[in-house]
Design a protein around this motif. Structure first.
Motif, short mmCIF file in Angstrom:
data_model
loop_
_atom_site.label_atom_id
_atom_site.label_comp_id
_atom_site.label_asym_id
_atom_site.label_seq_id
_atom_site.Cartn_x
_atom_site.Cartn_y
_atom_site.Cartn_z
N SER A 161 41.85 43.26 36.20
CA SER A 161 42.87 42.81 37.15
C SER A 161 42.50 43.28 38.54
O SER A 161 41.63 44.14 38.73
N ALA A 162 43.20 42.75 39.52
CA ALA A 162 42.98 43.15 40.90
C ALA A 162 43.35 44.61 41.11
O ALA A 162 42.71 45.32 41.89
N ASP A 163 44.36 45.07 40.37
CA ASP A 163 44.74 46.49 40.47
C ASP A 163 43.62 47.39 39.96
O ASP A 163 43.38 48.47 40.50
N ASP A 164 42.92 46.95 38.90
CA ASP A 164 41.78 47.71 38.39
C ASP A 164 40.69 47.82 39.46
O ASP A 164 40.07 48.89 39.63
N VAL A 165 40.44 46.71 40.15
CA VAL A 165 39.45 46.72 41.22
C VAL A 165 39.85 47.72 42.30
O VAL A 165 39.04 48.53 42.76
N TYR A 166 41.10 47.69 42.68
CA TYR A 166 41.62 48.59 43.71
C TYR A 166 41.39 50.05 43.32
O TYR A 166 40.88 50.85 44.12
N GLU A 167 41.73 50.40 42.10
CA GLU A 167 41.63 51.79 41.66
C GLU A 167 40.16 52.24 41.59
O GLU A 167 39.83 53.38 41.95
N GLU A 168 39.28 51.35 41.12
CA GLU A 168 37.86 51.71 41.02
C GLU A 168 37.24 51.91 42.41
O GLU A 168 36.47 52.84 42.62
N ILE A 169 37.57 51.03 43.32
CA ILE A 169 37.03 51.15 44.68
C ILE A 169 37.53 52.41 45.35
O ILE A 169 36.80 53.09 46.08
N LYS A 170 38.77 52.76 45.07
CA LYS A 170 39.37 53.93 45.71
C LYS A 170 38.77 55.24 45.18
O LYS A 170 38.88 56.29 45.82
N LYS A 171 38.11 55.19 44.02
CA LYS A 171 37.49 56.39 43.47
C LYS A 171 36.27 56.85 44.29
O LYS A 171 35.92 58.02 44.26
N LEU A 172 35.63 55.91 44.98
CA LEU A 172 34.44 56.26 45.76
C LEU A 172 34.84 57.07 46.99
O LEU A 172 35.91 56.89 47.56
N GLU A 175 40.02 35.89 34.83
CA GLU A 175 41.04 36.87 35.24
C GLU A 175 41.26 36.86 36.75
O GLU A 175 42.35 37.15 37.22
N PHE A 176 40.22 36.54 37.50
CA PHE A 176 40.31 36.57 38.96
C PHE A 176 40.16 35.15 39.49
O PHE A 176 39.07 34.58 39.46
N ARG A 177 41.25 34.60 39.96
CA ARG A 177 41.26 33.20 40.36
C ARG A 177 40.80 32.98 41.80
O ARG A 177 40.34 31.91 42.14
N HIS A 178 40.97 33.99 42.65
CA HIS A 178 40.69 33.80 44.07
C HIS A 178 39.78 34.92 44.58
O HIS A 178 40.16 36.08 44.56
N SER A 179 38.61 34.54 45.05
CA SER A 179 37.66 35.54 45.52
C SER A 179 38.17 36.25 46.77
O SER A 179 37.91 37.45 46.96
N LYS A 180 38.90 35.56 47.63
CA LYS A 180 39.40 36.20 48.84
C LYS A 180 40.42 37.30 48.51
O LYS A 180 40.50 38.32 49.20
N PHE A 181 41.20 37.09 47.44
CA PHE A 181 42.17 38.11 47.04
C PHE A 181 41.43 39.38 46.59
O PHE A 181 41.87 40.50 46.86
N VAL A 182 40.30 39.20 45.90
CA VAL A 182 39.50 40.35 45.51
C VAL A 182 39.00 41.09 46.74
O VAL A 182 39.03 42.33 46.79
#
Length: 517
Positions: free
Chosen positions: A81-92, A114-121
């Protein structure tokens, strides 16, 4: 003093890199990388992964003809999910990469249910970086789309995510020599890849009888002389990295030891005088007026060349460029090749099966390629005098053993094309992430009037940094404007073929004396 940003992962000698390209050019890019000295070269979909050091990363950006981007992976992870992406990026620890007073940008490519819009990512990645730095320092970095200090790229395939530093910046197909363009110009990387697929390296004359803005001609000259496409480019993203080694890059930039002489000629023709003038302007800016000749001429008036030559051309398809009699144009092409190109090879890129049929010649090989969003074919025609039966009885061969092997492969046009999501036209042009289309037959009797005209290349493309009045001698060449002290800035002057150091002065170029008459 706080650095603009520090890339700690560059401390190691060798690291993983990814070179992006167009679908169909992956083997060509892999060969280029191998010749450049890359290790662990692995072909993927629209990309080739490899390992190398900082010097190789610089050289890959500067010297590769068929790469669109050179990316350096810094984090791989799974996300649903987009939330998973957010949390992983924030770990760096983003303080290692970006100071809070600097700017950054994020682009993304997504092939996932799972990810419909690249800009949202992209937005979620930006949010994670900004939130972390703001929580730590009370300040937030700014976003800059046009000229950021740090460029990031995230790629998601299903739940596999890869975050990379973008070492290139603006797409590498933007060489820097193009002053103007005609309608629907062919991408520079695709043009270079096509020429490399033909195997031509300057051992004969080169002809494009429908040359448009001259892209094939200039890319052919670069290949024939083994010159780096990066000679004309203003800057790369890695030049803003804290560990940027200016001396190393200057050494690479000023090294002309691998360049070679070109003993033949490159000819371009077009029926449209506007295209002829545009091509001449681009050739002049690239500094190749000494080996490229461009004239106004209709293909129907093409005659047998005096010297051995190869034709590489991209005729209209009736998709982005219309023509009054599309099928008649291809019949004329076949006729001229059959009777006025005997003993030579012609390579034609086109889209519609009906068009190829009108050529009326048997191709030696068909290579699937994308031109923009169109699933095209590059076909080779070996021209011989007389009938096929007689030609073969005399020992002639239409196909080489390698061409026979390639043509025998099953599902050559369907390999790895199960894209789950189409992407936008902008991403497709800038990043080379091409939508999947099938190679269909078309009813030209019903859609000829509806042929749509393509958008002109974006008008914001950077104008030349070289003077246009230096056409007679390729070396030396100045460009840009002098500062108040009358000196030229090397960033403005990285044009033509004279190389500049970073102190504003010119390095000694042994070819200057050779080329001044």
């Amino acid at each position: 003093m706080q650095p603009k940003y520090a890339i700690s992962s560059n401390m190691e000698q060798n690291f993983e890199l990814i070179a992006k390209t167009f679908m169909g050019l992956e083997p060509v890019l892999a060969k280029e990388l191998t010749q450049l000295g890359a290790n662990d070269v692995q072909i993927g979909r629209r990309m080739v992964s490899f390992t190398g050091d900082k010097e190789l990363m610089y050289r890959a950006n500067f010297q590769l003809h068929t790469a669109i981007k050179i990316l350096k992976p810094i984090h791989r992870f799974k996300a649903r999910s987009a939330d998973d992406v957010y949390e992983e990026i924030k770990k760096l620890d983003w303080s290692q990469y970006l100071a809070d007073d600097k700017t950054f940008a994020v682009d993304s490519v997504v092939f996932s249910e799972e990810f419909r819009h690249s800009k949202f990512v992209s937005y979620k990645v930006k949010d994670a970086i900004v939130d972390q730095l703001r929580e730590r320092t009370g300040k937030r970095p700014n976003i800059s789309i046009t000229n950021p200090d740090l460029r990031l790229h995230i790629h998601i395939a299903e739940d596999d995510c890869t975050l990379c530093l973008d070492s290139s910046g603006e797409s590498l197909h933007r060489r820097g020599y193009r002053q103007e363009s005609v309608e629907a110009p062919i991408n520079e990387v695709l043009a270079a890849g096509i020429i490399m697929l033909t195997g031509w390296q300057g051992e004969t004359d080169f002809i494009d009888p429908m040359c448009g803005s001259g892209t094939f001609l200039i890319e052919a000259a670069l290949i024939a002389r083994n010159m780096a496409p990066g000679l004309f480019r203003k800057e790369y993203a890695f030049e803003k990295w804290a560990d940027f080694d200016a001396d190393l890059f200057d050494e690479i930039y000023n090294d002309d030891s691998q360049e070679r002489e070109f003993q033949h000629r490159i000819y371009g023709y077009d029926i449209d005088m506007k295209a002829v003038n545009t091509a001449r302007m681009n050739v002049k800016a690239a500094g190749f007026s000494d080996c490229i000749t461009i004239e106004q001429q209709d293909f129907k008036d093409f005659t047998q060349p005096g010297d051995k030559a190869v034709i590489v051309t991209n005729p209209p398809y009736g998709e982005r460029i219309s023509t009054p009699d599309l099928l008649g144009t291809y019949r004329m092409i076949g006729e001229r090749l059959k009777h006025h190109f005997i003993g030579n090879d012609a390579w034609i890129l086109s889209y519609r099966e009906e068009c190829f049929e009108q050529i009326g010649l048997k191709p030696s090989i068909k290579i699937p390629l994308y031109n923009g969003s169109l699933e095209c074919e590059l076909r080779k025609y070996q021209m011989f005098d007389g009938k096929m039966k007689i030609f073969r009885s005399e020992g002639g061969a239409v196909k080489t053993e390698e061409e026979k092997r390639q043509m025998a492969e099953k599902h050559r046009f369907r390999k790895e094309r199960e894209f789950k999501q189409r992407i936008t036209e902008q991403e497709e042009n800038e990043e080379g992430d091409i939508r999947s289309f099938t190679f269909h037959r078309h009813d030209l009797t019903t859609d000829r009037k509806g042929e749509r005209r393509g958008q002109k290349e974006e008008r914001g493309e950077r104008k030349s940094r070289f003077r246009k009045d230096n056409d007679d001698a390729r070396f030396p060449r100045k460009g840009g404007k002098p500062d108040k002290n009358g000196k030229y800035n090397d960033r403005q002057n990285r044009g033509g073929h004279e190389r500049f150091d970073r102190s504003g002065g010119k390095r000694n170029n042994k070819r200057n004396n050779h080329n001044e008459d």
